[in-house]
Design an enzyme around this catalytic site. Structure first.
Site: not given
Ligand SMILES: O=P(O)(O)OC[C@H]1O[C@H](OP(=O)(O)O)[C@H](O)[C@@H]1O
Length: 318
Positions: A130, A199
């Site tokens: 991701c 998350d």
């Molecule tokens: O806070 P930061 O480290 O940037 O992101 C944390 C997490 O948020 C994202 O979720 P999505 O893409 O919003 O579903 C991913 O799962 C990633 O690891």
């Protein structure tokens, strides 16, 4: 009854819902800024109305995506700052608290980056899943320390956030190899660390992150590759200390397959969970701005930061 939620709050909520704004830390930052707009542009003439408006705005924002706990944690932080005897005082206090929150978030990420960088050695190859700003802060700090880091980046179906990771790593000067998700095990032998974000982190040290993280972690453990989770303390889920579980968001079918192709297949049921849960035994370290922790000990930090109980300030007091 007229809608007293500011249109900018609704726009931010929509953008979080559709993932125009995404990533747990980025969502938290946008939500705090939206509450500030709600306060500053409010025409409420008395403190009770203004506080009710702020709670309504917070509810609108919190209802968008259920899993990333950074969202309710951010809203709680800003709403706790909505103190004051007059409307003007509340305006000022919300503005100051939201500004302070966003600055703390930036600082926490850069402090976390320094901690995470210490785990990375010159010449290391990481595998990512991701796109996580917390995880990339570790790589950026390592690169700034003069370390050569390379990355194997999983594309991360269905939304391909791995493409964002690939681009940002490239901009840092990190050589990137992009792979399809199912090739991860094949390349784990070449990798020194799996590096992912979170998350939410539960009190037992479970890590809730993008769907596919748990399978990657199990494979990495099988291959003896350490798994490092970069998660500033904003990702700690206080409700899990008192037995609450973390809701796993289910997203639309159309992220996985278009309607026409689906019909051609005989319209099978499609499931699209956005996140999964990695048990603590598969995680080597949770890297935060307060240092790195084995997952089993994260509850100590949670108690220190949140106490035993948290309330949700967008719920009107009885
Ligand atoms: O806070 P930061 O480290 O940037 O992101 C944390 C997490 O948020 C994202 O979720 P999505 O893409 O919003 O579903 C991913 O799962 C990633 O690891």
């Amino acid at each position: 009854m007229t809608d007293r939620v500011n249109p900018e709050v609704r726009r931010v909520a929509d953008d979080i819902d559709t993932m125009e704004i995404r990533g747990a830390a980025t969502i938290a930052d946008a939500a705090a800024r939206a509450l500030r707009v709600q306060a500053l542009e409010s025409d409420a003439s008395d403190p009770a109305t203004l506080r009710a408006d702020l709670r309504a705005a917070a509810r609108t924002l919190v209802e968008t995506r259920p899993t990333a706990v950074s969202l309710p944690n951010a809203l709680r932080y800003v709403l706790r700052g909505a103190t004051g005897q007059t409307v003007e005082e509340i305006h000022e206090n919300v503005e100051a608290t939201a500004t302070e929150f966003c600055a703390r978030l930036d600082r926490a990420q850069s402090d976390l980056g320094q901690v995470g960088a210490n785990r990375l050695r010159d010449g290391d190859i990481i595998m990512t899943h991701c796109h996580s700003t917390d995880a990339l802060a570790c790589v950026e700090a390592a690169v700034e320390q003069g370390k050569h880091i390379e990355a194997i980046v999983k594309e991360t179906r269905p939304r391909n956030q791995g493409h964002i990771t690939a681009r940002e790593l490239h901009e840092m000067g990190v050589p990137v190899t992009l792979i399809v998700d199912s090739a991860a095990r094949r390349y784990l032998n070449d990798v020194d660390h799996v590096l992912v974000g979170a998350d939410a982190v539960a009190a037992d040290g479970s890590v809730i992150n993008k769907i596919g993280t748990s399978g990657l972690a199990v494979n990495a453990r099988d291959r003896g590759t350490p798994i490092m989770v970069a998660a500033q303390t904003l990702k700690l889920h206080p409700g899990t200390m008192t037995g609450h579980t973390v809701d796993i968001e289910m997203r639309d079918t159309d992220e996985v397959i278009d309607e026409e192709t689906l019909a051609e297949l005989g319209s099978p049921t499609v499931r699209n969970p956005a996140f999964d849960v990695t048990p603590p035994r598969y995680v080597d370290a949770i890297v935060t701005e307060r240092g790195q922790f084995p997952p089993e000990s994260i509850v100590m930090l949670m108690r220190e930061l949140f106490g035993e109980h948290t309330t949700e300030p967008w719920v009107e007091p009885a």
